[in-house]
Design a protein around this motif. Sequence first.
Motif, PDB file in Angstrom:
ATOM      1  N   ASN A 411       0.684  -1.227  -0.191  1.00  0.00           N
ATOM      2  CA  ASN A 411       0.183   0.117  -0.121  1.00  0.00           C
ATOM      3  C   ASN A 411       0.950   1.131  -0.045  1.00  0.00           C
ATOM      4  O   ASN A 411       1.069   1.923   1.066  1.00  0.00           O
ATOM      5  CB  ASN A 411      -0.738   0.092   1.276  1.00  0.00           C
ATOM      6  N   LYS A 412       1.379   1.453  -1.247  1.00  0.00           N
ATOM      7  CA  LYS A 412       2.291   2.768  -1.303  1.00  0.00           C
ATOM      8  C   LYS A 412       1.769   4.119  -1.124  1.00  0.00           C
ATOM      9  O   LYS A 412       0.450   4.221  -1.686  1.00  0.00           O
ATOM     10  CB  LYS A 412       2.934   2.664  -2.744  1.00  0.00           C
ATOM     11  N   MET A 413       2.254   4.883  -0.204  1.00  0.00           N
ATOM     12  CA  MET A 413       1.649   6.129  -0.121  1.00  0.00           C
ATOM     13  C   MET A 413       1.747   6.922  -1.289  1.00  0.00           C
ATOM     14  O   MET A 413       2.859   6.817  -1.990  1.00  0.00           O
ATOM     15  CB  MET A 413       2.178   7.032   1.100  1.00  0.00           C
ATOM     16  N   LYS A 414       0.841   7.738  -1.470  1.00  0.00           N
ATOM     17  CA  LYS A 414       1.061   8.696  -2.627  1.00  0.00           C
ATOM     18  C   LYS A 414       2.265   9.789  -2.267  1.00  0.00           C
ATOM     19  O   LYS A 414       2.388  10.239  -0.891  1.00  0.00           O
ATOM     20  CB  LYS A 414      -0.109   9.752  -2.719  1.00  0.00           C
ATOM     21  N   LYS A 415       3.084  10.161  -3.180  1.00  0.00           N
ATOM     22  CA  LYS A 415       4.313  10.839  -2.753  1.00  0.00           C
ATOM     23  C   LYS A 415       3.687  12.288  -2.746  1.00  0.00           C
ATOM     24  O   LYS A 415       3.208  12.853  -3.483  1.00  0.00           O
ATOM     25  CB  LYS A 415       5.181  10.495  -3.727  1.00  0.00           C
ATOM     26  N   HIS A 416       4.419  12.854  -1.624  1.00  0.00           N
ATOM     27  CA  HIS A 416       4.158  14.468  -1.492  1.00  0.00           C
ATOM     28  C   HIS A 416       5.531  14.927  -1.580  1.00  0.00           C
ATOM     29  O   HIS A 416       6.454  14.614  -0.582  1.00  0.00           O
ATOM     30  CB  HIS A 416       3.649  14.879  -0.165  1.00  0.00           C
ATOM     31  N   ARG A 417       6.071  15.558  -2.335  1.00  0.00           N
ATOM     32  CA  ARG A 417       7.416  15.967  -2.565  1.00  0.00           C
ATOM     33  C   ARG A 417       7.853  17.348  -1.586  1.00  0.00           C
ATOM     34  O   ARG A 417       9.014  17.383  -1.259  1.00  0.00           O
ATOM     35  CB  ARG A 417       7.817  16.402  -4.061  1.00  0.00           C
ATOM     36  N   ARG A 429      -0.948  17.088   6.172  1.00  0.00           N
ATOM     37  CA  ARG A 429      -1.087  15.694   5.405  1.00  0.00           C
ATOM     38  C   ARG A 429      -1.175  14.720   6.004  1.00  0.00           C
ATOM     39  O   ARG A 429      -1.900  13.786   5.452  1.00  0.00           O
ATOM     40  CB  ARG A 429       0.733  15.795   5.008  1.00  0.00           C
TER      41      ARG A 429
ATOM     42  N   PRO B  99       3.175   7.285   8.126  1.00  0.00           N
ATOM     43  CA  PRO B  99       3.231   6.904   6.913  1.00  0.00           C
ATOM     44  C   PRO B  99       3.255   8.017   5.991  1.00  0.00           C
ATOM     45  O   PRO B  99       3.473   7.730   4.814  1.00  0.00           O
ATOM     46  CB  PRO B  99       2.006   5.929   6.715  1.00  0.00           C
ATOM     47  N   GLU B 100       2.279   9.206   6.005  1.00  0.00           N
ATOM     48  CA  GLU B 100       2.258  10.158   5.405  1.00  0.00           C
ATOM     49  C   GLU B 100       3.368  11.370   5.094  1.00  0.00           C
ATOM     50  O   GLU B 100       3.318  12.023   4.287  1.00  0.00           O
ATOM     51  CB  GLU B 100       1.003  11.018   5.787  1.00  0.00           C
ATOM     52  N   LEU B 101       4.471  10.911   6.065  1.00  0.00           N
ATOM     53  CA  LEU B 101       5.576  11.710   6.063  1.00  0.00           C
ATOM     54  C   LEU B 101       6.823  11.079   5.728  1.00  0.00           C
ATOM     55  O   LEU B 101       7.029   9.811   5.721  1.00  0.00           O
ATOM     56  CB  LEU B 101       5.832  12.328   7.366  1.00  0.00           C
ATOM     57  N   THR B 102       7.783  11.661   4.750  1.00  0.00           N
ATOM     58  CA  THR B 102       9.081  11.163   4.613  1.00  0.00           C
ATOM     59  C   THR B 102       9.753  10.779   5.635  1.00  0.00           C
ATOM     60  O   THR B 102       9.396  11.287   6.862  1.00  0.00           O
ATOM     61  CB  THR B 102       9.669  11.986   3.513  1.00  0.00           C
ATOM     62  N   GLU B 105      11.059  14.054   7.191  1.00  0.00           N
ATOM     63  CA  GLU B 105       9.922  14.760   7.996  1.00  0.00           C
ATOM     64  C   GLU B 105       9.500  14.209   9.200  1.00  0.00           C
ATOM     65  O   GLU B 105       9.456  14.774  10.240  1.00  0.00           O
ATOM     66  CB  GLU B 105       8.603  14.664   6.999  1.00  0.00           C
ATOM     67  N   TYR B 139       9.112   7.229   1.913  1.00  0.00           N
ATOM     68  CA  TYR B 139       8.255   7.180   2.951  1.00  0.00           C
ATOM     69  C   TYR B 139       8.359   5.720   3.511  1.00  0.00           C
ATOM     70  O   TYR B 139       8.988   4.902   3.171  1.00  0.00           O
ATOM     71  CB  TYR B 139       6.810   7.115   2.197  1.00  0.00           C
ATOM     72  N   SER B 141       6.836   3.109   3.968  1.00  0.00           N
ATOM     73  CA  SER B 141       6.358   2.157   3.290  1.00  0.00           C
ATOM     74  C   SER B 141       7.338   1.805   2.196  1.00  0.00           C
ATOM     75  O   SER B 141       7.534   0.490   1.623  1.00  0.00           O
ATOM     76  CB  SER B 141       4.903   2.466   2.521  1.00  0.00           C
ATOM     77  N   GLU B 142       8.286   2.771   2.000  1.00  0.00           N
ATOM     78  CA  GLU B 142       9.364   2.453   1.162  1.00  0.00           C
ATOM     79  C   GLU B 142      10.695   1.782   1.564  1.00  0.00           C
ATOM     80  O   GLU B 142      11.741   1.897   0.723  1.00  0.00           O
ATOM     81  CB  GLU B 142       9.431   3.566   0.047  1.00  0.00           C
TER      82      GLU B 142
END
Lengths: 910, 223
Positions: A411-417, A429, B99-102, B105, B139, B141-142
């Motif tokens: 379940n990859k998160m959408k990337k926010h650059r 976010r 999970p929403e932050l790199t 971050e 992220y 998850s990566e």
Amino acid sequence: MKCNFYILRKYWMAHKGKAFTLLFSIILMTAMLSAVLLLERSDVRRELHRHYDLDGCYDNEFLNVQEDQISAFTENDLVEEWGLLYLFGKVGTGTVYYNLGGFDAEAAKLAHYPLTEGRMPENPGEIALTEQLRNALCLGAAVGDRVMIPIYDQGCEWLGEKEYTLVGVIDGENRNSFLDAETNIYSEPQAVVSYEEAKQYSNGSYNVLLTLKGDGLFSLLPADDPRTEIYAAYYASLPENTMAPAGRQSALQAMSGSMYQLETGENVPTSTKTKMLQIVSSFAAVVAMISLFSGISVVMQKRKGSFQILHRIGFSVRRLQGMLCMEGIVFLLIGLVCGLLVGVLFYEIVFGLQVHLLGMSDYRGYFVEWIVKKKTVDPWTIPALAAAVTTVAAYMIPILQLKRSLSASGNKMKKHRKAARYLSQAMSRILSQRSVECLQTVSLVCVMIAAMIGYLYCTFQQKDMQELHQIGAIYNSDMVEESYVVNGVFDLKELGLDCELSSHAGKEFSYMARAQTAGLSDASLREMAENGAEEIYGYSSPFHLLFYTNGEEDPLNKMALDATYAERFETEETIAAVPCVLLSDALMQQLAEAVGETLPEGIIYISASEESPVGTRTMLCAKTDELGLYPAETEEKEVEFAGHIQVRSEALGGYPILQYALSSAEQTAEQGSPTARGKIAVMSGSYAASMGFYQQTYDEVLLSMGETTTEEALTAMLAATLPAESMMHITSRFMIHEKYIKASINAYTTIAFLFVLLLCIHIVGYCNVWKLKLQTRSDRIAILRSMGLSRRKLQMHLSLQTLKIPVISTAVAAVFVVVFQKFMAHQYDTYQAMYDLAYADGWSPELFGKADQFAQTFLLDAGLWMPSWELPLTLLAVVVCGFSIVSVLILLRQQTSGEIITAIKKEEWS
Amino acid sequence: MSSVVAAKDLCKTYGTGENAVNALRDCSVQFEEKQFTAIIGTSGSGKSTLLHLLGGLDTASSGEVCYQEKNILSMKDTELSAFRRTHIGFVFQFFDLIPELTAKENILLPSMIDSKKPDMERFSQLTEKLGIAGRLTHYPSELSGGQQQRVAIARALIQKPQVLLCDEPTGNLDSASSQEVLSLLHQMQKEEGQTIIMVTHDPDIAAQADRVVRIEDGRVIQQ
């Protein structure tokens, strides 16, 4: 299947909160929407019944039917409902008489008399009177009082007085047949006793009121419609009796343009108010659907992990999809059933408030007339359908995405650059679900736009009288300010007056047969002054002085101002009429001040100009010894008298006595009016009486009792001074105010209630989404808390996040209103131009029709879209922001009330 | 060495009546400054509960948790949050990254919460030391489990906390990654001088600590 159910049950048992929230979304949406639509139905029913109040709700009324003839009318296959009215006598003042009778239960329903208070008589000894008749016979009598009623037989022969209990007051002002009661052979009774009592009198006659099957379409069908023949046969089968106008059809026509238009689906004009209700209801539907969709989306988003696990342990994608479908159907069914029940509950609460608190009429929205059904949407199927469509859509997205998401690697998160440099960005976010936020913004924009349209509708002011008159056909008296609600002419409050008395009773609109006794004499006016009236202005509405031409001398050598007036008016010798009014002393005085000289009493001054022997004669102040055409020799004279009188000029301190303005000969010639417009003669009431003129009384009297007067004092004065035979119609500023309030309540409250429900749908939906958001993000919030984010700081950041949607929505709504107003102003100008064009070269019905149609399409009621909107929009934005912040903070408090570690450890099923 | 954090007569009971479970019973223990302490015990012995109470993430039924004589359990939310922000770092078994932050971050999140300009020099040092400098834009998850835990350690250390509380930091990792993480914790403790309190159920991992505290049935039975 069993396993699927088991898994679903386990999942939702473990997430009862979410299950409840989701179900709550469906229930709430269905409930609110059905409540909104039921309220709309109630209001459209009220509108229909207000039309019924004017003419009844029967299709035909057959008069003077003998007892043995009744079955010929009622046993016809085409008759649906019927009732009997038994007329047995008259109630009167000695000079004016009104029908007296009793309705049976069915006829009372079909007659649909509007009551201002009380009820219709049910037992012997009870009576209901029109307001005007009550004022004439027993002014000040309240419902429940014993009153003495003078009774005559149908030939106006005196029978005697009888004591009754007044049980109801009928609103005569809103009943068409009462307006010309004296001469109208179809006149409905203005005094009503119980049917049982009426039947005790012999020598009466029956009127049969009936409705026909087929929704009363018969008389409006085109000639080639096959049903026309059927109805023709129906009429042929009836005995010959006079038939009164069909009340129900005029009501249905008023509601829908025409039956035929309605049935053939042609463009059906709808009242502005109904359109407003439809607009607000449509917005409510959109907002409700968004709320539901958002709620389900948020829950579904979080369940992806669970689906992955089930997929890994052997559930096929198809099976998962089936399982989700099953779940959606179960939720939908439970939600719909509960939602419709809760909707009825909501509706009953709001309806109860409308009826008991605001005094609105008791017309429920469940079982409604077919016309109401046609003009509104179904309050059961539409909410159910909307809920079903929304639920299916909300479930379809994850169902369709299931295959793709399960085949993808994790379940990859959408990337926010963009780097999260500030905590607020990080919070944004963490909490963001763009699609849901967009939908919530759309929802709030809908709420705000609906609010603004509703506000503009409810608060418009007419631009000026002229435009109101121009609008004519689409002008809705419910929607204009107080002064025009009742009589459309005088603003009593603004003029500092307490009461207007007018002798509408017994008076035809034509000036040919005016009753001499109706109205008030100078003696009555003096009596009023003695009884405390401080200011009294009496005048008669214009009647006409007649001229004879064709070189023949006036046979009486004088103006036809005596009793021969009516007779001579009808002869062909009569070529023109000049309006004449009687003015009371106070108005004579004002007129003299305006003219700047003493008006010579006892002499009428008249002249005619040679160029235009017909229709452009001008009243002059030139002395003559006798009445008649003056001068005998045609002579042109300067118009001095008329040249400087502006009778309606309030700047002179004078009272605006007349609607006819005096004008100079030149002005009159320019106007080229074929009637006597621009000319008027005046005389005092006492002079008219001394001359034996046809008109001797003032049929309009305006009076003031002083600043501190009360309704009771005014009623007492009128009761003491009004002679019964005057039959004056009383309109006090207290009554106007009361009616204005009632009209405003009728016009606006349902829209206001609908808006409140709309706002509730949004707020509850918004809270629901936030609740689910916080539930599904509770672990993230707990992690932040474990890193030292205090509850207060969290609240602050969430508040900021919460404000985002209201602020964007307010901006969008503001832009909408600006554009909308500009557009409407442009449409209004276009309408004005179309209207002018319709009158440019004589009157063109075709162009006028187009202009009218245009005005109806764009709801151009007197430029009603122009009020300033900034303050209400700002207030609404503040309220919405406040609600949003408070509700989210409450939800956050609930969410963070437990231990941080509990939230961190609280694992999802995944 | 002086004691930096001390638990005094800590009790924690879950549930009430017949369902009451005493997770901690009059538990008293002190942790010395700059010492690596491992808390071990069987599953359900109360070791994690003790750690959570030491970090102020949970409330005790009775007793005190004192950081240099300050009882954090009596602090109000704002004060406790500020204390936790500046004095305590957490590393959890399941990493608990947002999970929403790199990765970057996530590491800088405590500085953001503290409304401070992040110390980028320290950030660079930490990420270099922990070997995640090349994965900062990724992220969670990566990232692999080991990498995620390193990010979690960097996040816990970015604010230079006095005490680092680790709740089975290797529990969700393979043995190689576990050893790497453990070595890093030791390295950081030596270089940064933090007091580390780690909960584990693995005796081999506990053996690498300066001191081992054993808990059984909610009581400290061996120090």
